[in-house]
Design an enzyme around this catalytic site. Structure first.
Site, PDB file in Angstrom:
ATOM      1  N   ASP A   1     -16.221   0.676  48.003  1.00  0.00           N
ATOM      2  CA  ASP A   1     -16.532   1.902  48.747  1.00  0.00           C
ATOM      3  C   ASP A   1     -15.932   3.087  47.981  1.00  0.00           C
ATOM      4  OD1 ASP A   1     -17.514   2.811  51.621  1.00  0.00           O
ATOM      5  OD2 ASP A   1     -15.758   4.011  51.106  1.00  0.00           O
ATOM      6  N   ILE A   2     -16.727   4.146  47.814  1.00  0.00           N
ATOM      7  CA  ILE A   2     -16.238   5.344  47.112  1.00  0.00           C
ATOM      8  C   ILE A   2     -15.347   6.142  48.065  1.00  0.00           C
ATOM      9  CG2 ILE A   2     -16.905   7.420  45.870  1.00  0.00           C
ATOM     10  CD1 ILE A   2     -19.609   6.138  45.347  1.00  0.00           C
TER      11      ILE A   2
ATOM     12  N   GLU B   1     -22.574   4.759  50.269  1.00  0.00           N
ATOM     13  CA  GLU B   1     -21.690   4.691  49.106  1.00  0.00           C
ATOM     14  C   GLU B   1     -21.047   3.321  48.967  1.00  0.00           C
ATOM     15  OE1 GLU B   1     -19.105   6.461  52.467  1.00  0.00           O
ATOM     16  OE2 GLU B   1     -21.193   6.342  51.883  1.00  0.00           O
TER      17      GLU B   1
END
Length: 612
Positions: A492-493, A535
């Site tokens: 996950d960003i 994301e």
């Protein structure tokens, strides 16, 4: 008899004899020519049927059958039938629309539930126009339509073809007429009929292709001798137009004497039991007869002229009584249809050296015949092709069996293309040894592109969630069967929403693309990488322990941490890792990785954490 009378008699004798022989020769030759016309027409009729059946009808319906299966068994279809929410509906509409736009003869593609109500419907008004999604308010109930009743009684995975008829909307035949055929497949849930996929085909251009011939008028009739195809469009589908047309009007002498019939049951697998009738065009046959007559007349005149010359010569030289008769039988062999223009074939020696290739093979491979003959078949090999398939192929054909399957090749200009191939060993009649291999292929590149389109995330070019779920389920089954390690990494960003809010979605999309590229370049060939949504990304690490997966996760985390993104600058990622245990399923394995990801984010982000 004096010499002068003898000379006249002998001259007259040879002239008359020459004329008689000429007449006899011309009559015999002309008789054989007429017989050859019938044989030639019979051969051409068979060739035309073979071409229309094998290159038009069969590939068309096999392709549509495959499309119907793909739509019916797609995970999104099953999911929508269970959940029925608007997001799934929108995604399913898009899949149906993409499928319809990939094949211009699809008039309608529909998903209908067990009550007969249309759930998804895509329409097209004319071939080569864009398809469109039909709005909710225009969806209809088809419970009382014959095709609904027929498809609802199918067994699982059974394909149904309707009769060839005219399209009906709101209980009436559409005008202008739209000839169509429907392909249907039933869906089952808990062994109970739950829905169906129905595809309507626009057959105008299909019929034009079938009717096209410079030699024959083409007809198609059903088992009750109603016309489906007729050179006069007024009588095509006469049963549905309520126009009486007795077959004896078009064939007063019955179906013989220059008329050829072929069953289409093998291609049109429906209740029509259709028959293709090829009737020799009057002008064509008249032209052939005229041509043969002209040849016969020319031969006759030449023979008579030669008889005069020979008679004069023999009358001057009585001792020469034996003369050769002019042979005046010249057969004209015409070869107007070349099959290799339409069928992708190549013939090789047992060592795979190419000895013959069709025009169609030249066209799809990009190589000329001169470039192919004498070369190994590996000239079109694609490095992406699964080596196990090639190994199984060779084992099969060397066992003198026919191999059938899909092969990915590479053309001369570097483009990938796919063939569904039949490879047939040609054996020596005396000792049963293999002399050659004959390969017959059908171009399925468009079908493969469609499959790829359905599995790839449009933005990043990596696998989408649908394909990741499919791969994960398969790899879990394989790992359990062989007792191998399997690990999952969820990425996950960190603070990605801030990127979109600050710089806009175009910049955010660019970050997603750059991050996908970095990760793709730093994972192993065996790792399966894709975008799971937003994301969030997923890596399926086959034959990998959680410790090895952690090492990979840290490598990726540092690569991202040290990369400067355009406009945004430096970004970080958080990673959650889980490994497959004995009793895990896809949901539990994902849940554990997700919890580990949550722990990484909660403890400060920019971390890799293993679920313990």
């Amino acid at each position: 008899m004096n010499q002068q009378n003898f000379h006249k008699f002998f001259t007259l004798y040879f002239i008359v004899f020459g004329i008689i022989i000429s007449c006899f020769s011309v009559i015999v030759a002309y008789t054989f020519e007429i017989k050859d016309i019938e044989i030639d027409l019979n051969r051409k009729a068979k060739e035309i049927f073979q071409i229309k059946n094998e290159t038009i009808l069969k590939p068309t319906f096999e392709n549509i059958d495959n499309i119907a299966k793909s739509l019916a068994y797609d995970n999104l279809t099953k999911k929508f039938l269970i959940e029925r929410n608007s997001l799934n509906k929108e995604n399913l509409n898009n899949i149906f629309l993409a499928v319809a736009n990939s094949n211009s003869i699809i008039m309608q593609a529909r998903l209908i539930d067990k009550s007969g109500q249309e759930l998804v419907r895509v329409d097209r008004n004319k071939e080569n126009q864009q398809a469109f999604i039909v709005g909710e308010k225009d969806l209809q109930n088809k419970y009382h339509r014959d095709y609904f009743q027929s498809i609802s009684k199918l067994n699982e995975k059974e394909i149904w073809h309707s009769k060839l008829d005219l399209n009906i909307e709101h209980g009436k035949i559409e005008i202008p007429y739209r000839p169509t055929i429907r392909v249907g497949i039933a869906l089952f849930e808990n062994n109970q009929f739950s829905a169906m996929v129905v595809i309507n085909l626009l057959t105008n251009n299909l019929f034009k292709s079938l009717a096209s011939s410079s030699i024959f008028d083409c007809y198609i009739i059903d088992e009750n001798k109603n016309y489906i195809l007729h050179p006069n469009q007024e009588f095509a589908f006469n049963k549905y137009k309520n126009i009486a047309r007795d077959i004896s009007i078009d064939f007063p002498d019955g179906l013989n004497n220059g008329i050829f019939t072929f069953s289409l049951k093998d291609s049109l697998k429906n209740e029509d039991n259709a028959i293709l009738i090829l009737k020799t065009k009057k002008d064509y046959k008249k032209e052939l007869l005229k041509e043969r007559t002209n040849v016969a007349v020319i031969v006759f005149l030449l023979t008579v002229a030669l008889s005069f010359i020979m008679a004069i010569f023999v009358s001057k030289t009585p001792r020469i009584l034996q003369e050769k008769l002019l042979k005046a039988n010249k057969k004209l062999n015409e070869f107007t249809l070349i099959i290799d223009k339409y069928v992708i074939t190549v013939t090789t020696k047992i060592d795979s050296t190419i000895v013959e290739a069709s025009k169609a093979f030249e066209q799809i491979s990009g190589y000329s015949k001169e470039e192919l003959i004498g070369k190994k078949i590996s000239i079109i090999s694609n490095p992406k092709q699964d080596k196990m398939i090639i190994k199984e192929l060779w084992k099969t054909i060397l066992d003198k069996k026919i191999w059938e399957g899909e092969i990915q090749n590479k053309s001369k200009d570097g483009k990938d293309y796919w063939l569904n191939q039949y490879i047939i060993p040609k054996k020596n009649a005396k000792n049963d040894s293999i002399e050659q291999f004959i390969s017959v292929g059908v171009d399925i590149t468009a079908k493969k592109e469609l499959e790829k389109f359905a599995s790839i995330d449009k933005l990043t070019g990596i696998y989408n969630r649908r394909m990741l779920d499919t791969f994960l389920q398969k790899e879990i089954e394989v790992a359990k069967r062989h007792k191998d390690n399997l690990s999952l990494i969820i990425i996950d960003i960190d603070f990605f929403k801030l990127v979109n809010d600050t710089y806009g979605h175009l910049v955010g999309d660019n970050v997603l693309k750059q991050l996908s590229k970095i990760i793709s370049e730093n994972i192993r060939i065996s790792d399966i990488f894709g975008r799971y949504g937003g994301e969030e990304f997923l890596i399926i690490c086959t034959k990998t322990s959680e410790d090895s997966a952690f090492i990979l996760a840290e490598k990726l985390r540092k690569e991202i941490e040290n990369f400067r993104f355009e406009k945004v600058g430096y970004k970080t990622i958080s990673l959650g890792i889980s490994s497959l245990k004995k009793d895990d399923n896809i949901e539990l394995l994902f849940k554990k990785a997700d919890e580990a990801l949550y722990g990484a984010k909660k403890s400060g982000r920019n971390k890799s954490i293993i679920y313990r």
